[in-house]
Design a protein around this motif. Structure first.
Motif, PDB file in Angstrom:
ATOM      1  N   PHE A   1      -2.957   1.084  -3.234  1.00  0.00           N
ATOM      2  CA  PHE A   1      -2.489  -0.287  -2.830  1.00  0.00           C
ATOM      3  C   PHE A   1      -3.455  -0.928  -1.795  1.00  0.00           C
ATOM      4  CE2 PHE A   1       1.190   1.284  -4.754  1.00  0.00           C
ATOM      5  CZ  PHE A   1       1.727   0.311  -5.504  1.00  0.00           C
ATOM      6  N   THR A   2      -4.133  -0.145  -1.004  1.00  0.00           N
ATOM      7  CA  THR A   2      -5.208  -0.487  -0.171  1.00  0.00           C
ATOM      8  C   THR A   2      -6.476  -1.248  -1.064  1.00  0.00           C
ATOM      9  OG1 THR A   2      -4.772   1.449   1.551  1.00  0.00           O
ATOM     10  CG2 THR A   2      -7.032   0.064   1.646  1.00  0.00           C
ATOM     11  N   LYS A   3      -6.688  -0.690  -2.052  1.00  0.00           N
ATOM     12  CA  LYS A   3      -7.566  -1.051  -2.780  1.00  0.00           C
ATOM     13  C   LYS A   3      -7.186  -2.519  -3.694  1.00  0.00           C
ATOM     14  CE  LYS A   3     -10.519   2.907  -3.900  1.00  0.00           C
ATOM     15  NZ  LYS A   3     -10.728   4.043  -4.927  1.00  0.00           N
ATOM     16  N   LYS A   4      -5.951  -2.385  -3.840  1.00  0.00           N
ATOM     17  CA  LYS A   4      -5.209  -3.717  -4.362  1.00  0.00           C
ATOM     18  C   LYS A   4      -5.310  -4.674  -3.436  1.00  0.00           C
ATOM     19  CE  LYS A   4      -2.307  -1.844  -7.992  1.00  0.00           C
ATOM     20  NZ  LYS A   4      -0.829  -1.724  -8.456  1.00  0.00           N
ATOM     21  N   LEU A   5      -4.987  -4.609  -2.353  1.00  0.00           N
ATOM     22  CA  LEU A   5      -5.082  -5.374  -1.196  1.00  0.00           C
ATOM     23  C   LEU A   5      -6.461  -6.272  -1.150  1.00  0.00           C
ATOM     24  CD1 LEU A   5      -3.446  -5.422   2.588  1.00  0.00           C
ATOM     25  CD2 LEU A   5      -5.812  -6.074   1.955  1.00  0.00           C
TER      26      LEU A   5
ATOM     27  N   ILE B   1       3.125  -6.961   2.393  1.00  0.00           N
ATOM     28  CA  ILE B   1       3.596  -5.997   1.685  1.00  0.00           C
ATOM     29  C   ILE B   1       2.871  -4.960   1.133  1.00  0.00           C
ATOM     30  CG2 ILE B   1       4.992  -5.643  -0.582  1.00  0.00           C
ATOM     31  CD1 ILE B   1       6.366  -7.351   1.732  1.00  0.00           C
ATOM     32  N   TYR B   2       1.428  -5.451   0.939  1.00  0.00           N
ATOM     33  CA  TYR B   2       0.462  -4.340   0.808  1.00  0.00           C
ATOM     34  C   TYR B   2       0.288  -3.263   1.900  1.00  0.00           C
ATOM     35  CZ  TYR B   2      -1.126  -6.178  -3.456  1.00  0.00           C
ATOM     36  OH  TYR B   2      -1.074  -6.760  -4.997  1.00  0.00           O
ATOM     37  N   LEU B   3       0.135  -4.032   3.138  1.00  0.00           N
ATOM     38  CA  LEU B   3       0.066  -3.298   4.308  1.00  0.00           C
ATOM     39  C   LEU B   3       1.303  -2.296   4.706  1.00  0.00           C
ATOM     40  CD1 LEU B   3      -1.395  -5.822   6.653  1.00  0.00           C
ATOM     41  CD2 LEU B   3      -2.663  -3.713   5.660  1.00  0.00           C
ATOM     42  N   ASN B   4       2.446  -2.907   4.357  1.00  0.00           N
ATOM     43  CA  ASN B   4       3.839  -2.102   4.504  1.00  0.00           C
ATOM     44  C   ASN B   4       3.686  -0.823   3.616  1.00  0.00           C
ATOM     45  OD1 ASN B   4       4.433  -3.880   6.601  1.00  0.00           O
ATOM     46  ND2 ASN B   4       6.283  -4.596   5.312  1.00  0.00           N
ATOM     47  N   LEU B   5       3.315  -1.150   2.356  1.00  0.00           N
ATOM     48  CA  LEU B   5       3.351  -0.021   1.386  1.00  0.00           C
ATOM     49  C   LEU B   5       2.276   0.943   1.746  1.00  0.00           C
ATOM     50  CD1 LEU B   5       3.478  -1.880  -2.073  1.00  0.00           C
ATOM     51  CD2 LEU B   5       4.851   0.106  -1.393  1.00  0.00           C
ATOM     52  N   VAL B   6       1.209   0.702   2.229  1.00  0.00           N
ATOM     53  CA  VAL B   6       0.318   1.706   2.542  1.00  0.00           C
ATOM     54  C   VAL B   6       0.626   2.641   3.524  1.00  0.00           C
ATOM     55  CG1 VAL B   6      -2.005   1.919   3.778  1.00  0.00           C
ATOM     56  CG2 VAL B   6      -1.755   0.330   1.917  1.00  0.00           C
ATOM     57  N   PHE B   7       1.378   1.983   4.702  1.00  0.00           N
ATOM     58  CA  PHE B   7       1.882   2.608   5.896  1.00  0.00           C
ATOM     59  C   PHE B   7       3.142   3.588   5.033  1.00  0.00           C
ATOM     60  CE2 PHE B   7       4.352   2.202  10.185  1.00  0.00           C
ATOM     61  CZ  PHE B   7       3.958   3.235  10.633  1.00  0.00           C
ATOM     62  N   ALA B   8       3.980   3.288   4.293  1.00  0.00           N
ATOM     63  CA  ALA B   8       5.050   3.905   3.622  1.00  0.00           C
ATOM     64  C   ALA B   8       4.639   5.290   3.081  1.00  0.00           C
ATOM     65  CB  ALA B   8       6.027   3.198   2.957  1.00  0.00           C
ATOM     66  N   TYR B   9       3.504   4.822   2.020  1.00  0.00           N
ATOM     67  CA  TYR B   9       2.968   6.118   1.511  1.00  0.00           C
ATOM     68  C   TYR B   9       2.271   6.982   2.284  1.00  0.00           C
ATOM     69  CZ  TYR B   9       3.766   4.286  -3.029  1.00  0.00           C
ATOM     70  OH  TYR B   9       4.345   4.035  -4.343  1.00  0.00           O
ATOM     71  N   TYR B  10       1.563   6.536   3.436  1.00  0.00           N
ATOM     72  CA  TYR B  10       0.804   7.467   4.451  1.00  0.00           C
ATOM     73  C   TYR B  10       2.104   8.200   4.876  1.00  0.00           C
ATOM     74  CZ  TYR B  10      -2.822   9.717   6.562  1.00  0.00           C
ATOM     75  OH  TYR B  10      -3.361  10.701   7.278  1.00  0.00           O
ATOM     76  N   LYS B  11       3.140   7.729   5.462  1.00  0.00           N
ATOM     77  CA  LYS B  11       4.179   8.452   6.218  1.00  0.00           C
ATOM     78  C   LYS B  11       4.693   9.752   5.169  1.00  0.00           C
ATOM     79  CE  LYS B  11       6.299   7.846   9.726  1.00  0.00           C
ATOM     80  NZ  LYS B  11       6.133   8.265  10.757  1.00  0.00           N
ATOM     81  N   LEU B  12       4.622   9.319   3.957  1.00  0.00           N
ATOM     82  CA  LEU B  12       5.190  10.518   2.915  1.00  0.00           C
ATOM     83  C   LEU B  12       3.844  11.225   2.521  1.00  0.00           C
ATOM     84  CD1 LEU B  12       7.024   7.984   0.490  1.00  0.00           C
ATOM     85  CD2 LEU B  12       7.979   9.577   1.902  1.00  0.00           C
TER      86      LEU B  12
ATOM     87  N   ALA C   1      12.317   2.010   0.557  1.00  0.00           N
ATOM     88  CA  ALA C   1      11.689   0.835   0.944  1.00  0.00           C
ATOM     89  C   ALA C   1      10.534   0.383   0.030  1.00  0.00           C
ATOM     90  CB  ALA C   1      11.218   1.290   2.428  1.00  0.00           C
ATOM     91  N   ILE C   2       9.939   1.588  -0.376  1.00  0.00           N
ATOM     92  CA  ILE C   2       8.811   1.260  -1.124  1.00  0.00           C
ATOM     93  C   ILE C   2       9.219   0.526  -2.637  1.00  0.00           C
ATOM     94  CG2 ILE C   2       7.232   2.276  -3.180  1.00  0.00           C
ATOM     95  CD1 ILE C   2       6.655   4.580  -0.792  1.00  0.00           C
ATOM     96  N   ASN C   3      10.500   0.807  -3.104  1.00  0.00           N
ATOM     97  CA  ASN C   3      10.971   0.321  -4.430  1.00  0.00           C
ATOM     98  C   ASN C   3      10.956  -1.326  -4.149  1.00  0.00           C
ATOM     99  OD1 ASN C   3      11.129   2.662  -5.943  1.00  0.00           O
ATOM    100  ND2 ASN C   3      13.102   3.389  -5.067  1.00  0.00           N
TER     101      ASN C   3
ATOM    102  N   LYS D   1      12.437  -7.993   2.067  1.00  0.00           N
ATOM    103  CA  LYS D   1      11.371  -7.426   2.973  1.00  0.00           C
ATOM    104  C   LYS D   1      12.151  -7.094   4.117  1.00  0.00           C
ATOM    105  CE  LYS D   1       7.381  -8.440   6.074  1.00  0.00           C
ATOM    106  NZ  LYS D   1       6.416  -9.407   6.507  1.00  0.00           N
ATOM    107  N   LYS D   2      13.124  -8.002   4.735  1.00  0.00           N
ATOM    108  CA  LYS D   2      14.068  -7.302   5.816  1.00  0.00           C
ATOM    109  C   LYS D   2      14.727  -6.102   5.641  1.00  0.00           C
ATOM    110  CE  LYS D   2      14.818 -11.887   7.796  1.00  0.00           C
ATOM    111  NZ  LYS D   2      15.915 -12.934   8.312  1.00  0.00           N
ATOM    112  N   TYR D   3      15.329  -5.950   4.447  1.00  0.00           N
ATOM    113  CA  TYR D   3      15.948  -4.748   3.812  1.00  0.00           C
ATOM    114  C   TYR D   3      15.057  -3.672   3.734  1.00  0.00           C
ATOM    115  CZ  TYR D   3      19.291  -1.987   1.139  1.00  0.00           C
ATOM    116  OH  TYR D   3      20.126  -0.906   0.572  1.00  0.00           O
ATOM    117  N   ALA D   4      14.159  -3.751   3.464  1.00  0.00           N
ATOM    118  CA  ALA D   4      13.037  -2.654   3.204  1.00  0.00           C
ATOM    119  C   ALA D   4      12.542  -2.229   4.547  1.00  0.00           C
ATOM    120  CB  ALA D   4      11.838  -3.253   2.475  1.00  0.00           C
ATOM    121  N   GLU D   5      12.387  -2.952   5.338  1.00  0.00           N
ATOM    122  CA  GLU D   5      11.888  -2.816   6.697  1.00  0.00           C
ATOM    123  C   GLU D   5      13.097  -2.056   7.425  1.00  0.00           C
ATOM    124  OE1 GLU D   5      10.901  -6.280   8.658  1.00  0.00           O
ATOM    125  OE2 GLU D   5       8.680  -6.190   8.044  1.00  0.00           O
ATOM    126  N   LEU D   6      14.219  -2.103   7.249  1.00  0.00           N
ATOM    127  CA  LEU D   6      15.340  -1.353   7.770  1.00  0.00           C
ATOM    128  C   LEU D   6      15.647  -0.109   7.050  1.00  0.00           C
ATOM    129  CD1 LEU D   6      18.119  -4.225   8.413  1.00  0.00           C
ATOM    130  CD2 LEU D   6      16.866  -2.884   9.999  1.00  0.00           C
TER     131      LEU D   6
END
Length: 206
Positions: free
Chosen positions: A146-150, A126-137, A109-111, A94-99
Motif C-alpha cells: 500500500f505504500t507503493k500504491k500511494l 487512507i493509504y497512510l492509515n492502511l500502512v500503519f494498520a498493517y504495520y501494527k499487525l 479497520a482495514i476492511n 473513515k471515522k468508524y475505521a479510526e475508532l
C-alpha cells in the motif's frame, strides 16, 4: 553479532512506527511528533491526537471490549448504522475505521479503509492509515504494497518515500532503504522527512 542485529531491528521497528505516526498527523498539525516521541515510541505507541482519538482518555487503560467507554461504543454503533444507510459515505467510514483502530481492531479497520479506496482509489490519508494498520499487525508485505500504491499516485510524496525506505530497512533490505533515504535528503534537505532519513541512516549504519 546476533545480539547486535536483534537490537538493530528493534530500533528499525520503532523508526517505522514513528514515521507512520508522523505521516498520519502531518496534515493535522505542524508540531514535530517525531521529536516529542523520540526514544519513547514502542510497538504500543500512542495513537494520533485527532478529534476521534482524543475522545479516548489519555490516562485510561488501553481500549478493549471491557473498558471502551459507553459513549464511544454508542458512537460506533451510530456510525455503523449510518454506513449501512449510506454505503458510499466515506467520511463516516473513515471515522468508524479510526475508532476500530483505536479499539485495537486493526483487521476490521482495514476492511473499511479498503472500502473507501474502492470508492476513491487516490485517498492519500487512507493509504497512510492502511500502512500503519498493517504495520501494527506486523504485516510488512501489505505495508509495502500500500505504500507503493500511494507512491504510484503521488510519486513526489516524501512521507510515502520515507515509509517505503523504513519498511525496506525492517525487511533487511539495507541498500534499498539507504538509496531511498539518501534521495530524500538530496532532493528535500530541509524537509521533516529528510531529518527522519538522516536519523534513520545513522541508526541503520551503527
Amino acid at each position: 553479532m546476533k545480539i547486535k542485529m536483534k537490537y538493530l531491528y528493534i530500533v528499525l521497528f520503532l523508526i517505522i512506527v514513528l514515521s507512520i505516526i508522523f505521516s498520519i498527523n502531518s496534515n493535522r498539525s505542524k508540531s514535530n511528533l517525531a521529536e516529542k516521541t523520540e526514544g519513547k515510541v514502542s510497538a504500543d505507541s500512542q495513537m494520533p491526537t485527532d478529534e476521534i482519538h482524543t475522545k479516548l482518555s489519555a490516562t485510561a487503560p488501553k481500549p478493549n471490549k471491557n473498558n471502551v467507554s459507553k459513549n464511544i461504543i454508542h458512537e460506533m454503533e451510530m456510525l455503523k448504522k449510518q454506513i449501512e444507510k449510506v454505503p458510499n459515505d466515506t467520511l463516516t467510514m473513515k471515522k468508524y475505521a479510526e475508532l476500530l483502530f483505536a479499539s485495537h481492531k486493526q483487521s476490521e479497520a482495514i476492511n473499511y479503509y479498503k472500502r473507501i479506496l474502492k470508492i476513491d482509489k487516490k485517498r492519500k490519508d487512507i493509504y497512510l492509515n492502511l500502512v500503519f494498520a498493517y504495520y501494527k499487525l506486523r504485516d510488512l508485505g501489505n505495508a509495502e504494497l500500500f505504500t507503493k500504491k500511494l507512491i504510484k499516485y503521488y510519486p513526489n510524496d516524501l512521507v510515502g518515500q520515507y515509509n517505503l525506505g523504513a519498511i525496506y530497512a525492517s525487511q533487511g533490505k539495507k541498500a534499498d532503504a539507504t538509496s531511498i533515504w539518501k534521495n530524500i535528503i538530496a532532493k528535500s534537505p530541509n524537509s521533516e522527512q529528510a531529518k527522519l532519513a538522516k536519523s534513520s541512516l545513522d541508526k541503520l549504519n551503527q
